[in-house]
Design a protein around this motif. Structure first.
Motif, PDB file in Angstrom:
ATOM      1  N   GLY B  42     -56.143  67.972  47.918  1.00 17.15           N
ATOM      2  CA  GLY B  42     -55.115  68.985  47.894  1.00 17.15           C
ATOM      3  C   GLY B  42     -54.068  68.452  48.286  1.00 17.15           C
ATOM      4  N   SER B  43     -52.922  68.627  47.568  1.00 16.79           N
ATOM      5  CA  SER B  43     -51.593  68.015  47.896  1.00 16.79           C
ATOM      6  C   SER B  43     -50.836  68.856  48.816  1.00 16.79           C
ATOM      7  CB  SER B  43     -50.818  67.476  46.564  1.00 16.79           C
ATOM      8  OG  SER B  43     -50.658  68.752  45.772  1.00 16.79           O
ATOM      9  N   PRO B  70     -38.163  72.680  56.808  1.00 16.00           N
ATOM     10  CA  PRO B  70     -38.043  74.377  56.587  1.00 16.00           C
ATOM     11  C   PRO B  70     -38.207  74.659  55.276  1.00 16.00           C
ATOM     12  CG  PRO B  70     -35.718  73.129  56.618  1.00 16.00           C
ATOM     13  CD  PRO B  70     -36.704  72.182  57.286  1.00 16.00           C
ATOM     14  N   VAL B  73     -35.739  75.092  50.969  1.00 14.07           N
ATOM     15  CA  VAL B  73     -34.403  74.395  50.546  1.00 14.07           C
ATOM     16  C   VAL B  73     -34.747  73.360  49.664  1.00 14.07           C
ATOM     17  CG1 VAL B  73     -33.286  75.226  52.960  1.00 14.07           C
ATOM     18  CG2 VAL B  73     -34.574  72.928  52.755  1.00 14.07           C
ATOM     19  N   TRP B  74     -35.834  73.150  49.002  1.00 15.56           N
ATOM     20  CA  TRP B  74     -36.114  72.194  48.109  1.00 15.56           C
ATOM     21  C   TRP B  74     -36.098  72.221  46.796  1.00 15.56           C
ATOM     22  CZ3 TRP B  74     -36.205  68.413  51.639  1.00 15.56           C
ATOM     23  CH2 TRP B  74     -36.506  68.833  53.144  1.00 15.56           C
ATOM     24  N   GLU B  75     -35.948  71.053  46.148  1.00 15.42           N
ATOM     25  CA  GLU B  75     -35.857  71.140  44.657  1.00 15.42           C
ATOM     26  C   GLU B  75     -37.432  71.565  43.686  1.00 15.42           C
ATOM     27  OE1 GLU B  75     -34.612  67.388  42.795  1.00 15.42           O
ATOM     28  OE2 GLU B  75     -35.816  67.901  41.008  1.00 15.42           O
ATOM     29  N   HIS B  76     -38.346  71.338  44.469  1.00 15.53           N
ATOM     30  CA  HIS B  76     -39.599  71.553  44.055  1.00 15.53           C
ATOM     31  C   HIS B  76     -39.862  73.232  44.134  1.00 15.53           C
ATOM     32  CE1 HIS B  76     -43.758  70.978  42.732  1.00 15.53           C
ATOM     33  NE2 HIS B  76     -44.199  71.840  43.609  1.00 15.53           N
ATOM     34  N   ASP B  77     -38.968  74.035  45.066  1.00 20.46           N
ATOM     35  CA  ASP B  77     -38.886  75.408  45.174  1.00 20.46           C
ATOM     36  C   ASP B  77     -38.977  76.193  44.061  1.00 20.46           C
ATOM     37  OD1 ASP B  77     -40.078  75.191  47.957  1.00 20.46           O
ATOM     38  OD2 ASP B  77     -37.812  75.115  48.452  1.00 20.46           O
ATOM     39  N   GLN B  79     -40.146  75.354  41.210  1.00 20.02           N
ATOM     40  CA  GLN B  79     -41.535  75.519  40.246  1.00 20.02           C
ATOM     41  C   GLN B  79     -42.398  76.456  41.198  1.00 20.02           C
ATOM     42  OE1 GLN B  79     -42.843  71.822  39.702  1.00 20.02           O
ATOM     43  NE2 GLN B  79     -41.167  70.936  38.680  1.00 20.02           N
ATOM     44  N   ASP B  80     -42.880  76.211  42.424  1.00 24.23           N
ATOM     45  CA  ASP B  80     -44.023  76.667  42.920  1.00 24.23           C
ATOM     46  C   ASP B  80     -43.714  77.335  44.377  1.00 24.23           C
ATOM     47  OD1 ASP B  80     -45.648  75.820  41.006  1.00 24.23           O
ATOM     48  OD2 ASP B  80     -46.264  73.988  42.122  1.00 24.23           O
ATOM     49  N   GLY B  83     -42.426  73.766  48.242  1.00 21.28           N
ATOM     50  CA  GLY B  83     -41.912  72.251  48.512  1.00 21.28           C
ATOM     51  C   GLY B  83     -42.154  71.711  49.609  1.00 21.28           C
ATOM     52  N   HIS B  86     -45.676  70.891  50.403  1.00 20.46           N
ATOM     53  CA  HIS B  86     -45.927  69.159  49.712  1.00 20.46           C
ATOM     54  C   HIS B  86     -45.541  68.299  50.828  1.00 20.46           C
ATOM     55  CE1 HIS B  86     -47.743  70.055  46.013  1.00 20.46           C
ATOM     56  NE2 HIS B  86     -47.143  71.004  45.791  1.00 20.46           N
ATOM     57  N   LEU B  87     -44.142  68.422  51.416  1.00 27.46           N
ATOM     58  CA  LEU B  87     -43.616  67.397  52.121  1.00 27.46           C
ATOM     59  C   LEU B  87     -44.490  67.169  53.581  1.00 27.46           C
ATOM     60  CD1 LEU B  87     -39.857  68.414  51.260  1.00 27.46           C
ATOM     61  CD2 LEU B  87     -40.998  66.141  50.629  1.00 27.46           C
TER      62      LEU B  87
END
Lengths: 141, 141, 141
Positions: B42-43, B70, B73-77, B79-80, B83, B86-87
């Protein structure tokens, strides 16, 4: 082969180079190809692979961790006053696995293996080193 | 021996102690000396070695990671919206390798093995535990 | 089986997906159950398990590390001007150990294996992959 390295630490936070001890264990094991699993016992200690040209990177590691994880502001401090040490240890982590290549430690030129003390000084710290051979690889030759 | 531990998580962020399950697998494997490789599938999950005297260090781990990473505030947010999960998972890391010493888990007194959930609750999380024996060490005796 | 993956990097900071190369080594090893130890040579590089749906999480990893560990403020910068690269590498770490399950790489659906470059571009980076079999497990069947 499995062997335990013992260490005395002289500072609250410090990195201690254990590369030579691990190279010696690899040599003694006579393993040609496989892995060396390096594990720091103690929940306020860790293992980090890092450069050892001089003291500068070691100082920077401690400065960074103190900035990211300042002492004195954690719930656990009410018990042991070492909450920051546990967090540093958990984030860096107690285990690294290094390849054994042709009977030698597979570190690159500027990689060294450090024991990280985050709650010293301590009279006795232990690092467990386990060398595992690629048995199948050898028998396949 | 290889076995998969399954787990249900009940919070967005939480640490779950899996030490007893891993000790049981080591016992069942009958391996005397070697390693236990613990891997979180699980990532948005990870494995951390940490103290488990009480809940305080676990709370501090989550507080620290939320401060460093926090949510929102992430680019991946885009999408899902996870973010940060994952970090946190990438930084803590999914794998730890623990020595098996004389048939027992080589943790120190205050070290426990935790599954870290960063994107729960989840009905099923998996941890793969692989016990490898130091075959050469044994045969050399 | 042990094999070295070589890589050229084209950026100062970048993540490079090496999952397919590692899956191929696992396949070639014919190991059914065991572990794949993945090790990045170079004290300004690391291995991270992370999602690879698109570039977003990779961008977020680099943004996070640059925020946590800004360039230009470290003691080691007086020597090589790459203090931040060493700190990022030490914190993420060069080794991950992934289970091999029924002859396949035990990653979950969204986990991929990345080589992390923190001081590129470099013409040649090396990742050592060592596959170890659970010999005892097999013979116990």
């Amino acid at each position: 082969m499995q062997r335990i390295i013992t260490l005395t630490t002289d500072r609250k936070n410090g990195l201690y180079d254990i590369t030579k001890e691990i190279e010696e264990i690899i040599r003694d094991s006579r393993v040609q190809n496989g892995i060396a699993s390096v594990y720091a016992r103690g929940s306020t200690a860790a293992i980090m692979i890092q450069e050892n040209w001089d003291q500068s990177v070691q100082n920077d590691v401690i400065a960074l961790l103190n900035r990211m994880i300042p002492p004195g502001v954690w719930e656990h401090d009410k018990q042991d006053n070492n909450g920051d040490a546990h967090l540093k240890a958990g984030l860096v982590g107690p285990s690294e696995t290094i390849p054994v290549i042709a009977g030698k430690c597979g570190l690159s030129t500027w990689q060294n293996i450090f024991f990280c003390e985050f709650d010293g000084p301590r009279s006795k710290r232990e690092i467990v080193v386990t060398i595992l051979e690629d048995v199948r690889g050898k028998s396949a030759k």
